[in-house]
Design an enzyme around this catalytic site. Sequence first.
Site, PDB file in Angstrom:
ATOM      1  N   HIS A  96       0.812  -1.216   0.000  1.00  0.00           N
ATOM      2  CA  HIS A  96       0.000   0.000   0.000  1.00  0.00           C
ATOM      3  C   HIS A  96       0.849   1.272   0.000  1.00  0.00           C
ATOM      4  CE1 HIS A  96      -2.150  -3.235   2.242  1.00  0.00           C
ATOM      5  NE2 HIS A  96      -3.047  -2.953   1.329  1.00  0.00           N
ATOM      6  N   CYS A 118       3.279  -1.162  -4.418  1.00  0.00           N
ATOM      7  CA  CYS A 118       2.872  -1.420  -5.800  1.00  0.00           C
ATOM      8  C   CYS A 118       3.395  -0.303  -6.699  1.00  0.00           C
ATOM      9  CB  CYS A 118       1.355  -1.492  -5.878  1.00  0.00           C
ATOM     10  SG  CYS A 118       0.730  -1.606  -7.582  1.00  0.00           S
ATOM     11  N   GLU A 148      -2.949   3.157   2.108  1.00  0.00           N
ATOM     12  CA  GLU A 148      -2.481   3.818   0.889  1.00  0.00           C
ATOM     13  C   GLU A 148      -2.636   5.327   0.993  1.00  0.00           C
ATOM     14  OE1 GLU A 148      -3.545   4.212  -3.842  1.00  0.00           O
ATOM     15  OE2 GLU A 148      -4.015   2.301  -2.851  1.00  0.00           O
TER      16      GLU A 148
END
Length: 336
Positions: A96, A118, A148
């Site tokens: 995240h 990511c 995130e």
Amino acid sequence: MTSSRSAMTAAAPDPTTAPLPPLTIALAGPRGFCAGVDRAIQIVERALQKFGAPVYVRHEIVHNRFVVDSLRAKGAVFVDDLAQCPADRPVIFSAHGVPKSVPAAAEARRMTWVDATCPLVSKVHMEAERHAEDHRQLILIGHAGHPEVIGTMGQVPDGAMLLVETVADAETVQPQDPAALAYVTQTTLSVDETADIVAVLRRRFPEIQGPRKEDICYATTNRQAAVKAMVEGCDAVLVIGAPNSSNSKRLVEVARNAGCSRSLLVQRAADIDWTQMDGIRRLGLTAGASAPELLVEEVIDACRERFAVTLEHVSVTEENVVFKLPAILADAPAAE
């Protein structure tokens, strides 16, 4: 996107027993693991191969209890804060993303750290940094408290980013200078809801700058499109995913908004309330981007114990995205 459908009929029930009621399961495709989740899991597994156990992971590597428990059994230790990690063991940051202060603290302690963020989240981080450097205030469209969102807001100085969660927020947000304004988004939002929020921001602030390419990731977009293609005629929809998984919860919302009010989030087959499945003839089934296919198969097997199942595959696209692993793990063997 166009969708394709194919059917496969299960074996007939044993004639010596009472016949099972028929059930068509519409399987949405794509579903389950995305490239970012697959990469994050590989990072933990390869770090264990390279450094040995224990390897520490700050927060859940992805939002799925089955995945986390599986990695814990292999030697991963999940912690809430960097202070819980010994300085002489590697630490991995979750998919995240984390605020800039976290790797800075790891560097200060001379720790070995691996960033499993990511790459599509990292793209948002770089956009936010670029706008901040150009002296633009930022609006982040996202959900308060989500890791995130915490990580993205932590890429810029305090006060440089405002959080907008809803259309109502977009109607009332007050930036310092509307002429020096940009927006970014969480990658796992509802595509339709986010478009509504962006429309309000663009109406109120015509000079606002947005991302060159949509921040909502390809996997979130594809899974929502697959649910829309699959949901027609469904009496119920099951989304396999964790209650803290943003993209999984959005899939439930998409199914409900598309007309299936009996759309439910379950972590695995054992969590299904079968009384809610009474009378159904067509069940939509999908999985959030952090849920392994094993859990989908588990739900199908549980349905086969109660119904004569026909599987129908509803696919809107094929995914072939692969993300490279961090250089620090380039020489680490793949997990067996």
